[in-house]
Design a protein around this motif. Structure first.
Motif, short mmCIF file in Angstrom:
data_model
loop_
_atom_site.label_atom_id
_atom_site.label_comp_id
_atom_site.label_asym_id
_atom_site.label_seq_id
_atom_site.Cartn_x
_atom_site.Cartn_y
_atom_site.Cartn_z
N MET A 273 -6.48 36.42 37.74
CA MET A 273 -6.08 37.35 38.79
C MET A 273 -7.31 38.13 39.24
O MET A 273 -8.17 38.48 38.41
CB MET A 273 -5.02 38.33 38.30
N LEU A 274 -7.39 38.39 40.51
CA LEU A 274 -8.44 39.24 41.03
C LEU A 274 -7.89 39.99 42.23
O LEU A 274 -7.61 39.40 43.28
CB LEU A 274 -9.67 38.42 41.44
N VAL A 275 -7.70 41.30 42.07
CA VAL A 275 -7.25 42.12 43.19
C VAL A 275 -8.42 42.28 44.15
O VAL A 275 -9.50 42.73 43.77
CB VAL A 275 -6.77 43.50 42.70
N GLN A 276 -8.20 41.89 45.40
CA GLN A 276 -9.25 41.98 46.41
C GLN A 276 -8.82 42.89 47.56
O GLN A 276 -7.65 43.04 47.83
CB GLN A 276 -9.59 40.59 46.93
N GLY A 277 -9.80 43.49 48.20
CA GLY A 277 -9.54 44.39 49.32
C GLY A 277 -9.74 45.84 48.93
O GLY A 277 -10.40 46.60 49.65
N ALA A 278 -9.21 46.25 47.79
CA ALA A 278 -9.40 47.59 47.22
C ALA A 278 -8.64 47.64 45.91
O ALA A 278 -7.63 46.96 45.74
CB ALA A 278 -8.90 48.68 48.17
N TRP A 279 -9.14 48.45 44.98
CA TRP A 279 -8.45 48.63 43.70
C TRP A 279 -7.74 49.98 43.66
O TRP A 279 -7.35 50.42 42.58
CB TRP A 279 -9.44 48.53 42.54
N HIS A 280 -7.57 50.62 44.79
CA HIS A 280 -6.90 51.91 44.81
C HIS A 280 -5.98 52.02 46.00
O HIS A 280 -6.13 51.31 47.00
CB HIS A 280 -7.92 53.05 44.84
N GLY A 282 -4.73 55.57 47.81
CA GLY A 282 -4.76 57.03 47.71
C GLY A 282 -5.53 57.48 46.49
O GLY A 282 -6.69 57.10 46.29
N ARG A 283 -4.87 58.26 45.64
CA ARG A 283 -5.50 58.81 44.44
C ARG A 283 -5.06 58.09 43.16
O ARG A 283 -5.05 58.69 42.08
CB ARG A 283 -5.23 60.31 44.34
N VAL A 284 -4.68 56.83 43.28
CA VAL A 284 -4.36 56.00 42.12
C VAL A 284 -5.29 54.79 42.17
O VAL A 284 -5.33 54.08 43.17
CB VAL A 284 -2.89 55.54 42.13
N VAL A 285 -6.04 54.55 41.09
CA VAL A 285 -7.04 53.50 41.07
C VAL A 285 -6.88 52.65 39.81
O VAL A 285 -6.48 53.15 38.76
CB VAL A 285 -8.46 54.11 41.16
N LEU A 286 -7.17 51.37 39.93
CA LEU A 286 -7.01 50.43 38.82
C LEU A 286 -8.35 50.17 38.12
O LEU A 286 -9.42 50.26 38.73
CB LEU A 286 -6.46 49.10 39.33
N ALA A 287 -8.23 49.79 36.85
CA ALA A 287 -9.41 49.39 36.07
C ALA A 287 -8.99 48.36 35.03
O ALA A 287 -7.83 48.32 34.60
CB ALA A 287 -10.05 50.60 35.38
N GLY A 288 -9.92 47.52 34.64
CA GLY A 288 -9.67 46.54 33.58
C GLY A 288 -8.71 45.45 34.02
O GLY A 288 -8.70 45.03 35.18
N ASP A 289 -7.90 44.97 33.06
CA ASP A 289 -7.02 43.84 33.33
C ASP A 289 -5.98 44.14 34.40
O ASP A 289 -5.37 43.21 34.94
CB ASP A 289 -6.31 43.41 32.05
N LEU A 326 -15.27 57.21 47.89
CA LEU A 326 -15.77 57.04 46.54
C LEU A 326 -15.06 55.88 45.83
O LEU A 326 -15.71 55.04 45.19
CB LEU A 326 -15.56 58.33 45.75
N LEU A 327 -13.75 55.84 45.95
CA LEU A 327 -13.00 54.78 45.27
C LEU A 327 -13.25 53.42 45.92
O LEU A 327 -13.24 52.40 45.23
CB LEU A 327 -11.51 55.12 45.27
N ARG A 328 -13.51 53.42 47.20
CA ARG A 328 -13.88 52.17 47.87
C ARG A 328 -15.25 51.70 47.36
O ARG A 328 -15.46 50.49 47.14
CB ARG A 328 -13.93 52.38 49.38
N TYR A 330 -16.52 52.27 44.44
CA TYR A 330 -16.29 51.74 43.08
C TYR A 330 -15.85 50.29 43.16
O TYR A 330 -16.38 49.42 42.45
CB TYR A 330 -15.25 52.61 42.38
N TYR A 331 -14.89 49.99 44.02
CA TYR A 331 -14.42 48.62 44.18
C TYR A 331 -15.55 47.69 44.61
O TYR A 331 -15.74 46.61 44.03
CB TYR A 331 -13.28 48.57 45.21
N GLU A 332 -16.31 48.09 45.61
CA GLU A 332 -17.36 47.22 46.13
C GLU A 332 -18.43 46.95 45.08
O GLU A 332 -18.97 45.84 45.00
CB GLU A 332 -17.95 47.84 47.39
N ARG A 333 -18.71 47.97 44.29
CA ARG A 333 -19.71 47.79 43.23
C ARG A 333 -19.21 46.82 42.16
O ARG A 333 -19.95 45.97 41.67
CB ARG A 333 -20.04 49.15 42.62
#
Length: 376
Positions: A273-280, A282-289, A326-328, A330-333
Motif C-alpha cells: 500500500m502507498l497513500v499518494q497525494g497527501a498523508w494528511h 486538515g490537522r490529522v496526519v498519517l505515519a508508518g504502516d 508543513l504537512l504537505r 512532510y509528505y513530499e519529503r
C-alpha cells in the motif's frame, strides 16, 4: 509563557512510539492511545533492522539497549537449498559507518525498549483505547474515545498500522492489497554457527531464511504463495512450517527440530500500500504502516516507519506553525524516499512469483539500499 502544543498519537507501534518520544523531548504535550491492552509487548518473532533504522533508534537514545538486546552483523549469505553457501555479500551500512549494517532482535524486545522510552518521556499513555470520532476545524481536532471521554488537540498523528481506522476516518480510501505471497515465521534457538542472515531462493518455497536475534536466539522464515488463511487451522501452523522447512539443508535441520509449538508460529500474507497525494487531511496526519506498507523483501518496513517519525517530529518541532503547507512538505519529503522502496520490495516478490530468470535482484537491492544511506 505560551500554551504548549498538544498532540494525540494513535497507535503504539514503531512509528507511534518514536514520534511520541521525539515530540516529548521538544516539550510537546503528547497523549498516546493504543487499542491493545498489552501494547503489543509480546507479539511477533523477530525483526531485522537495517542501518537506517538503527540511525533513528540512536537518535531516540535507545541504541545502546538495542545493541545489547540484539545481534549486529555486516554480511548476508546466499545458500543453495541443500545449505551450500553460494555467496556472502557485505551489507551496506545505510546508517553510517559507525553502525552495523543490520541488527536482528526479537520483536517483543524492540517494543519493550520503545515502551520504556515512551514511559520515561512523560507522555500520557492510555491502553485499550480507541478514538471514536475526529471533529476538526482550522485550529485543532476534538477527539472522543471509547471510554466516553473527550479532548482537544492541535494535531492528531495516525500511526495505527495497516488497518488504520484513522486513515479511514479522514476519508483516505487506500487499503492494503495482498501481493500473492505469504510468510511463515518462528523464533528458535540459534545454532552456534549462525552469525549472519542466510537466504535461500528456491527449493520447496520461494525464500527460506533466518537471522540471529541474540547470542542464543534467531528467527526463521519461509515464504510461499499465499493460501486461503481460513483453510489453515492455527493448530497446524507448526506442522505446515516444518513441512516446508524440511526441504532445506545446512542449519535448517537443527532449526526445524524446534518448530513444534503452533502458538509460536506466525502466518501472514504480504501486503502492499502507498497513500499518494497527501498523508494528511486538515490537522490529522498519517505515519508508518498507516501510510505505506511493503513486503519484507528488503526488510525496510520498520525502518521506513521510524524514519517517518523522525522526519515528522523534526519538522513539527522546528516550524512556527502547523499548517497545510508543513504537512504537505512532510509528505513530499517522505514519498520521494518511500515510493522507490515500496516499488522495489514488491518487484522483487513479483519476479519470484513470475519465475523471472533474468531478474537483477542484487542490482535492484543495491541501488535501493544505496539511496537509503542518505539521511531521510
Amino acid at each position: 509563557m505560551s500554551t504548549p502544543r498538544t498532540v494525540l498519537v494513535v497507535g503504539g507501534g514503531a512509528a507511534g512510539n518514536a514520534v511520541t518520544i521525539l515530540l516529548r523531548r521538544a516539550g510537546v504535550a503528547v497523549d498516546l492511545i493504543e487499542a491493545k491492552d498489552d501494547w503489543n509487548a509480546t507479539a511477533g518473532s523477530g525483526i531485522t533492522l537495517q542501518g537506517n533504522a538503527l540511525r533513528v533508534l540512536r537518535g531516540l537514545g535507545v541504541w545502546e539497549r538495542v545493541r545489547a538486546c540484539g545481534h549486529g552483523f555486516d554480511a548476508v549469505g546466499i545458500t543453495a537449498p541443500d545449505g551450500t553457501v553460494l555467496h556472502v555479500a557485505e551489507g551496506l551500512r545505510t546508517g553510517g559507518d559507525d553502525l552495523p549494517a543490520t541488527v536482528g532482535m526479537r520483536r517483543p524486545q524492540l517494543q519493550r525498549v520503545l515502551i520504556d522510552a515512551v514511559r520515561a518521556s512523560g507522555a500520557r499513555v492510555r491502553l485499550g483505547t480507541r478514538a471514536t470520532s475526529l471533529d476538526q476545524d482550522a485550529q485543532g481536532v476534538s477527539v472522543t474515545f471509547t471510554d466516553g471521554t473527550a479532548n482537544r488537540y492541535d494535531l492528531v498523528i495516525g500511526a495505527d498500522g495497516l488497518g488504520s481506522t484513522t486513515r479511514a476516518a479522514i476519508g483516505i480510501t487506500a487499503r492494503p492489497e495482498p501481493t500473492g505471497m505469504a510468510i511463515w515465521r518462528v523464533a528458535a534457538p540459534r545454532p552456534a554457527g549462525v552469525t549472519r542472515s542466510d537466504l535461500t531462493y528456491g527449493g520447496p518455497a520461494y525464500i527460506a531464511g533466518y537471522s540471529p536475534t541474540s547470542a542464543t536466539t534467531l528467527y526463521a522464515f519461509v515464504v510461499e504463495a499465499a493460501r486461503d488463511r481460513v483453510s489453515i487451522p492455527p493448530e497446524s501452523y507448526a506442522d505446515e512450517m516444518r513441512r516446508l522447512a524440511r526441504g532445506y539443508g545446512g542449519f535448517w535441520p537443527e532449526i526445524t527440530a524446534h518448530i513444534t509449538d503452533p502458538a509460536r508460529v506466525n502466518y501472514t500474507w504480504f501486503d502492499r500500500m502507498l497513500v499518494q497525494g497527501a498523508w494528511h487531511r486538515g490537522r490529522v496526519v498519517l505515519a508508518g504502516d498507516a501510510a505505506h506498507c511493503c513486503p519484507p523483501t528488503l526488510a525496510q518496513g520498520a525502518a521506513l516507519s521510524l524514519e517517518d517519525a523522525w522526519v515528522l517530529a523534526r519538522m513539527l518541532t522546528s516550524a512556527p506553525s502547523w499548517d497545510d503547507a508543513l504537512l504537505r512538505a512532510y509528505y513530499e519529503r517522505r514519498i520521494a524516499r518511500v515510493k522507490p522502496v515500496v516499488e522495489a520490495s514488491v518487484r522483487i516478490g513479483q519476479w519470484q512469483l513470475d519465475g523471472a530468470r533474468d531478474a537483477d535482484v542484487p542490482g535492484l537491492m543495491g541501488r535501493t539500499m544505496t539511496m537509503l544511506r542518505e539521511p531521510p
